[in-house]
Design an enzyme around this catalytic site. Structure first.
Site, short mmCIF file in Angstrom:
data_model
loop_
_atom_site.label_atom_id
_atom_site.label_comp_id
_atom_site.label_asym_id
_atom_site.label_seq_id
_atom_site.Cartn_x
_atom_site.Cartn_y
_atom_site.Cartn_z
N HIS A 400 0.80 -1.23 0.00
CA HIS A 400 0.00 0.00 0.00
C HIS A 400 0.83 1.27 0.00
O HIS A 400 0.27 2.36 0.15
CB HIS A 400 -0.90 0.05 1.24
N LYS A 602 -9.12 13.66 5.12
CA LYS A 602 -8.24 12.48 5.10
C LYS A 602 -7.23 12.68 6.20
O LYS A 602 -7.18 13.75 6.82
CB LYS A 602 -7.55 12.35 3.74
N LYS A 608 0.18 14.33 1.67
CA LYS A 608 -1.18 14.59 1.16
C LYS A 608 -1.40 16.09 0.91
O LYS A 608 -2.37 16.49 0.31
CB LYS A 608 -2.22 14.06 2.14
N THR A 719 -8.82 6.30 -1.71
CA THR A 719 -10.14 5.68 -1.93
C THR A 719 -11.25 6.70 -1.72
O THR A 719 -12.36 6.52 -2.22
CB THR A 719 -10.34 4.50 -0.96
N LYS A 723 -15.09 7.78 -3.48
CA LYS A 723 -16.32 8.05 -2.71
C LYS A 723 -16.92 9.39 -3.13
O LYS A 723 -18.14 9.50 -3.32
CB LYS A 723 -16.03 8.06 -1.21
C1 Z15 Z 1 -2.65 3.38 4.80
O1 Z15 Z 1 -3.85 3.86 5.13
C2 Z15 Z 1 -2.26 3.28 3.48
C3 Z15 Z 1 -1.03 2.76 3.18
C4 Z15 Z 1 -0.18 2.35 4.19
O2 Z15 Z 1 1.02 1.85 3.91
C5 Z15 Z 1 -0.59 2.45 5.52
CL1 Z15 Z 1 0.46 1.93 6.74
C6 Z15 Z 1 -1.81 2.96 5.83
C7 Z15 Z 1 -3.23 3.70 2.42
C8 Z15 Z 1 -2.62 4.46 1.26
O3 Z15 Z 1 -1.94 5.59 1.74
C9 Z15 Z 1 -3.73 4.88 0.31
O4 Z15 Z 1 -3.20 5.51 -0.83
C10 Z15 Z 1 -4.53 3.67 -0.14
O5 Z15 Z 1 -5.67 4.06 -0.87
C11 Z15 Z 1 -5.00 2.87 1.06
O6 Z15 Z 1 -3.90 2.54 1.90
C12 Z15 Z 1 -5.69 1.58 0.67
O7 Z15 Z 1 -4.94 0.87 -0.25
#
Ligand code: Z15
Length: 874
Positions: A400, A602, A608, A719, A723
């Site tokens: 992720h 967010k 961000k 995500t 939404k």
């Molecule tokens: C997190 O919320 C996400 C990635 C990470 O490595 C951790 Cl530790 C937490 C998020 C991403 O920042 C985001 O871009 C993505 O949409 C989400 O995971 C789900 O894949």
């Protein structure tokens, strides 16, 4: 459980089988039952909270009946199962969602008549319950409000897991989620004098109707201790030798708590199993013989601290021992549960991967790989290589992030102390892996240290969990196309070279339209249902159907209805903001339809770029003031800078200094701008405290524009962008994450893109380092204004935010993207205020073409390309 009811007793059981309530009357009777017996209350002291509890338990009863049937069916048919391991499940509220997903039909034939397709039936349980509660003297909205959010997650990653369990249940996939039952979820955020203050989220304060405590499922978990060695030599022969024995130190118990997960328009109800730590009841002679009874009990009690608290970091790893303890506790309990279930099938071990697929949500559950290898080799006495084949065929890993600070690494000292046997196993995994690498690339000496699971170049050696996850899995996926390409080119490049590209794949994220359209936006989902002539809301199962909205793109009456829904939702948000502002209105309701709601909600994170948004607001404010000081009237100002409300929300990690300062800056700017009478009501800045899932359900449907403006290449997917688009909001965004595919789906005319591309980021950063920076004039003015200190009594307060751009290399490329951002915001104003019809068309086209981003599609891709599982027909 080995008790079986004798045959002669079974008819009695069957005759008395519990039935689901299937109409308002039956619900009411069940409801009153719960009020009077379970809650020991009466009509004289049943408040909204009691009504919420009784309603939840009544609905839960129905879910459990379907849950039982579902699980029995899985047991008899024994299909391949999916286990989704996630340290976070950001579920939000359950009752409203259960009402939308729950199947009730007046004949309740679903259970008996296998020919009846539940998907054909009207499920309007939400309306039924609403009027049933009305008759009992309660308003559904008020009752729903009583439920605390299940906030067992930080942000995107945790909410993704929640959308996935919804879709897996809906798609009839035999799947379980495994996680932890934290007693404290993500902290509640208070804003005091503009600063974030964290308060504990004890979400279980009033009990929890949505869980079933499984005291019969208790799994002992071991930590610390030592390994009884066998004289193994590292020469490839080790696999034939007797395995090592881990003699554990501390022991705790994992107790299962089950949360039913209902699918939409199906009687399928899956399970989310969360583990909680408890002290053992084993008698620890060493502890209790010391004579210090009180102290010994206290020490035992500490077991519970393992699952006490969710770590509140998003995209950041702290490397704390308790966190590693959580991870092992959860992985070990889940693996033993899975293995026990597999063993009941009496199949040979080689068939394990035909029966079980385990998806790792990020590297947090990577220890599950090591634990399964340990179970197979040490406990089940399988040959190392045979075991390893089973392990790698079972696991798949989702990445992720590419950000260094988020990648998990564990110092071997800390790790080996807590999990001595697992450290050995990791060394062995690495040993065999590096041998294979050396065989394939004998001349590339650097490669071995680069690709090794153990990082050696630091002062202390570290385990690279992402590398371990790759080596232990058969598939690795990113979460959006751009991101999946990026990881192949950067952090996992060497692994692509070794394994080939086919091990690395993409599954673009998705969101559940049940919660994010139907539940969050009842008005819009109803308008769509009417327009598509789909009274049963079947489109929520087949979101690409929304393209049928294209037919109405020039229909003026449809435009009006569409716009009315947005106004309704904006008023709903204005109400929330007023409530959170001690009953004082910030938003001018008279002009609500001509006020652009610009939303960025967010986690607060430098990547961000909430700071870019704030700089844009300051630029706008200063430009307005300049016009006024040059003699322009407010009407003239409004022509250039029409009405806008900038809405922020989001939590900062408690230890993230810069993110907290950004929150303070937003609030300080709000204080100045909102109280400046010269600019009238043309610009407002609002920070909504304690952003969470239930607030998101109000905020997202109300947005005209939302901001997804991360530095290109840093946001893996995002995500909330999906939404907002699904709710008819337009996007201002960078060419990053899923924004790219959203653009492809909805059309580039319907999204406001700006800024540099990911491919240029490296060069731009390099330039910042070696060429003293020329900042764009407009940004220079903004930063100078912040430095003057007009936003605070303490002029130096925001210096770190300014310095990050001016002095410290502007890592997030604010200066490179600022002018492009400002220009694009001007375009936004232009279209929203002067071409409203065009705006509404873009809004309709966003919704019409967002179908791809349903998490149902996403889950189907996982099922077909990674898990190799099929739906179990109802
Ligand atoms: C997190 O919320 C996400 C990635 C990470 O490595 C951790 Cl530790 C937490 C998020 C991403 O920042 C985001 O871009 C993505 O949409 C989400 O995971 C789900 O894949």
């Amino acid at each position: 459980i080995d008790s079986t009811i004798p045959l002669k007793s079974r008819s009695l059981w069957n005759k008395n089988q519990v039935k689901k309530f299937n109409n308002a009357e039956a619900f009411q009777s069940r409801f009153i039952d719960h009020v009077e017996t379970t809650l020991a209350r009466s009509l004289y002291n049943c408040d909204n909270l009691a009504a919420y509890e009784a309603a939840s338990m009544s609905v839960r009863d129905n879910l459990i009946i379907d849950w039982n049937r579902t699980q029995q069916k899985f047991t008899t048919r024994d299909p391949k199962r999916v286990y989704y391991l996630s340290l976070e499940f950001l579920m939000g509220r359950a009752l409203d969602n259960a009402l939308i997903n729950m199947n009730v039909d007046d004949n309740d034939e679903v259970s008996v008549n296998k020919d009846s397709d539940p998907r054909e039936k009207t499920t309007n349980s939400r309306e039924m319950i609403s009027s049933a509660l009305d008759e009992l003297g309660f308003k559904l909205e008020d009752v729903l409000e009583q439920e605390p959010d299940a906030g067992l997650g930080n942000g995107g990653l945790g909410r993704l897991a929640a959308c996935f369990v919804d879709s897996m249940a809906t798609e009839n996939i035999p799947a379980w989620g495994y996680g932890l039952r934290y007693q404290y979820g993500i902290f509640a955020q208070k804003i005091i004098d503009g600063y974030q203050v964290e308060t504990p989220d004890y979400w279980l304060n009033f009990g929890n109707a949505w869980e079933i405590e499984r005291n019969e499922v208790q799994i002992p978990i071991t930590f610390y201790g030592y390994v009884e060695r066998n004289n193994t030599s590292k020469d490839g022969e080790k696999s034939t030798l007797t395995p090592s024995q881990w003699i554990g130190g501390e022991r705790v118990i994992a107790v299962a708590y089950d949360f039913p997960v209902p699918g939409y328009k199906t009687t399928n109800v899956n399970n989310l199993r969360l583990w909680q730590a408890r002290p053992t009841t084993e008698f620890d002679f060493a502890k209790f013989n010391s004579g210090d009874y009180q102290n010994s009990v206290q020490q035992q009690q500490r077991a519970e601290s393992i699952t006490a608290c969710l770590y509140p970091n998003d995209n950041f790893e702290q490397g704390k021992e308790l966190r590693l303890k959580q991870q092992y506790f959860w992985c070990s309990a889940s693996l033993h549960d899975i293995v026990r279930r597999f063993k009941k099938s009496k199949r040979p071990w080689t068939e394990f991967p035909d029966e079980v697929a385990i998806q790792l949500n990020d590297t947090h559950p990577t220890l599950a790989i090591v634990e399964l290898q340990r179970i197979l080799v040490d406990l089940e006495k399988l040959d190392w290589h045979e075991a390893w084949k089973i392990v790698t065929a079972t696991f798949a890993y989702t990445n992720h992030t590419v950000m260094q600070e988020a990648l998990e690494k564990w110092p071997i000292g800390l790790f080996g102390h807590l999990l001595p046997r697992h450290l050995e196993i990791i060394y062995d995994i690495n040993w065999f892996f590096l041998q294979d690498v050396a065989k394939k690339f004998p001349k590339d000496v650097d490669l071995l240290s680069r690709i090794s699971i153990i990082e050696e170049n630091d002062s202390e050696r570290q385990i690279r969990m992402a590398y371990l996850a790759i080596v232990g899995s058969h598939k690795v996926n990113g979460v959006a196309e751009l991101h999946s390409e990026l990881i192949k080119k950067t952090i996992f490049h060497d692994f692509v070279k070794f394994y080939g590209a086919s091990k690395f794949t993409n599954v673009t994220n998705g969101i559940t339209p049940r919660r994010w359209l139907r539940q969050a936006n009842p008005k819009l989902s109803e308008l769509i249902s009417q327009t598509l002539n789909d009274p049963n809301y079947d489109y929520l199962l087949d979101m690409p159907k929304l393209t049928m909205l294209n037919k109405f793109i020039d229909d003026k009456t449809f435009h009006t209805k569409w716009n009315d829904v947005k106004i309704h939702n904006k008023l709903r948000l204005a109400d929330l903001i007023k409530k959170l502002n001690d009953g004082v209105d910030i938003i001018d309701r008279e002009h609500i339809s001509t006020t652009l709601f610009d939303v960025q909600v967010k986690r607060i994170h430098e990547y961000k770029r909430q700071q870019l948004n704030v700089f844009g607001i300051i630029y706008r404010y200063l430009a307005m003031k300049t016009m006024i000081h040059n003699g322009a009237s407010i009407e003239e100002v409004a022509k250039v800078f029409p009405r806008r409300v900038s809405i922020f929300g989001g939590k900062s990690a408690p230890g993230y200094y810069m993110a907290k300062l950004i929150i303070k800056l937003i609030n300080s700017v709000g204080d100045v701008v909102n109280n400046d009478v010269e600019i009238g009501d043309l610009l407002k800045v609002v920070f909504i405290p304690d952003y969470n899932v239930s607030k998101a359900e109000i905020i997202i449907p109300a947005s005209d524009l939302s901001e997804h403006i991360s530095t290109a290449g840093t946001e893996a997917s995002g995500t909330s962008n999906m939404k907002f688009a699904m709710n008819g909001g337009l996007i201002i965004g960078t060419v990053d994450g899923a924004n790219v595919e959203i653009t492809r789906e909805i059309g580039e005319d319907n999204i406001f893109l700006f800024g540099n591309l990911a491919e240029n980021v490296e060069d731009l950063r390099y330039n910042h380092q070696y060429n003293p920076q020329e900042l764009p004039e407009n940004l220079e003015k903004v930063l100078a204004y912040i430095e003057r200190g007009d936003f605070t009594e303490n002029p130096a307060e925001f210096k770190p935010i300014v310095d990050a751009v001016k002095q410290h290399g502007d890592y997030y490329l604010i200066s490179d993207d600022f002018d492009s951002y400002i220009a694009t915001q001007e375009l936004v104003d232009q279209v929203f205020h002067n071409e409203k019809d065009e705006w509404i068309k873009k809004s309709i086209l966003s919704v019409a073409n967002i179908g791809f981003f349903s998490s149902d599609r996403c889950i189907q891709e996982y099922a077909e390309t990674i898990w190799n599982v099929e739906p179990v027909e109802q």
